[in-house]
Design an enzyme around this catalytic site. Sequence first.
Site, PDB file in Angstrom:
ATOM      1  N   HIS A   1      21.320  26.917 -11.649  1.00  0.00           N
ATOM      2  CA  HIS A   1      22.048  28.072 -12.186  1.00  0.00           C
ATOM      3  C   HIS A   1      21.305  29.387 -11.966  1.00  0.00           C
ATOM      4  O   HIS A   1      20.089  29.467 -12.134  1.00  0.00           O
ATOM      5  CB  HIS A   1      22.302  27.880 -13.678  1.00  0.00           C
TER       6      HIS A   1
ATOM      7  N   LYS B   1       0.857  -1.184   0.000  1.00  0.00           N
ATOM      8  CA  LYS B   1       0.000   0.000   0.000  1.00  0.00           C
ATOM      9  C   LYS B   1       0.891   1.231   0.000  1.00  0.00           C
ATOM     10  O   LYS B   1       1.841   1.320   0.779  1.00  0.00           O
ATOM     11  CB  LYS B   1      -0.886   0.007   1.249  1.00  0.00           C
TER      12      LYS B   1
ATOM     13  N   THR C   1      -4.245  -4.966   1.042  1.00  0.00           N
ATOM     14  CA  THR C   1      -3.605  -3.649   1.168  1.00  0.00           C
ATOM     15  C   THR C   1      -4.443  -2.712   2.034  1.00  0.00           C
ATOM     16  O   THR C   1      -3.904  -1.809   2.682  1.00  0.00           O
ATOM     17  CB  THR C   1      -3.351  -3.021  -0.206  1.00  0.00           C
TER      18      THR C   1
END
Length: 308
Positions: A265, A15, A62
Amino acid sequence: MAEADGLRLEQRHGKARVRVARVWRQNDDGSHHFVEWNVSISLLSHCLSSYHRDDNSDIVATDTMKNTVYVKAKECGDRLSVEEFAILIGNHFCSFYPQVYTAIVNIIEKPWERVCIDGKPHLHGFKLGSENHTTEATVQKSGALNLCSGVSGLALLKTTQSGFERFVRDKYTILPDTRERMLATEVNASWRYSYDSVASVPKKGLYFSEKFMDVKKVLMETFFGPPETGVYSPSVQRTLYLMGSAVMRRFADISSIHLKMPNIHFLPVNLSTKENPLMVKFKDDVYLPTDEPHGSIEATVSRMTSKM
């Protein structure tokens, strides 16, 4: 892994993204403590009949995994670290279900921080910070343990004391050498603890929470250097290595650390042209922040082991 019908099967089920928040209320001073966890569970188990036949009798649902997270969080009467909770969950599945032989538990802890009002910590007020505390605990039925912790999204920037020069040059290179640039990154670090069994984990309460803060402090101190002078960075690679090696020197129970540090950057803005050379010259005090593309730098620092 199993073989049947001339085929090989590797399987796991679980799960993902079970969100749970837990509040502990202190009776002595009235303060509250709050955590929010995003839990993912994977179970390795002997449930091959569900693949080979119409037989689900060995599958841990689950939905049961999700409910277990809530019940175990409720049962934790004392505050505990996210690492301790991951081990607790993994150990439960391996010990409670005979068919489960390994549980892998990943948890991301959101960075809720106690707020201060008029310089005083609020008893029950919190604000969301930036970087997440992560952990992965792999628990086996034998009690063997593989435990990793980490920090993700730790955004760091310094406006000077950084350069990049004497790198490979060829016909594709236009980047000039520099000893003066901004250095910005988003540190994603994961370190592995040397504890190899559930029984060997320190029993001190919130031990891993304190260790997380200590590791993060070492990473930041190494990146920035002393507050008055800073420290020069000749490359992201060098800074990454110094950060990783500082953690390894400081913490004896960490066996390795993996660092991923993109070079984000900030490009100096210069609006001057050949036709108007004096139109606008900012001399590197105004920058264009960029997210992509960025440099990608990552490495693992670990202890050397003697060869047998």
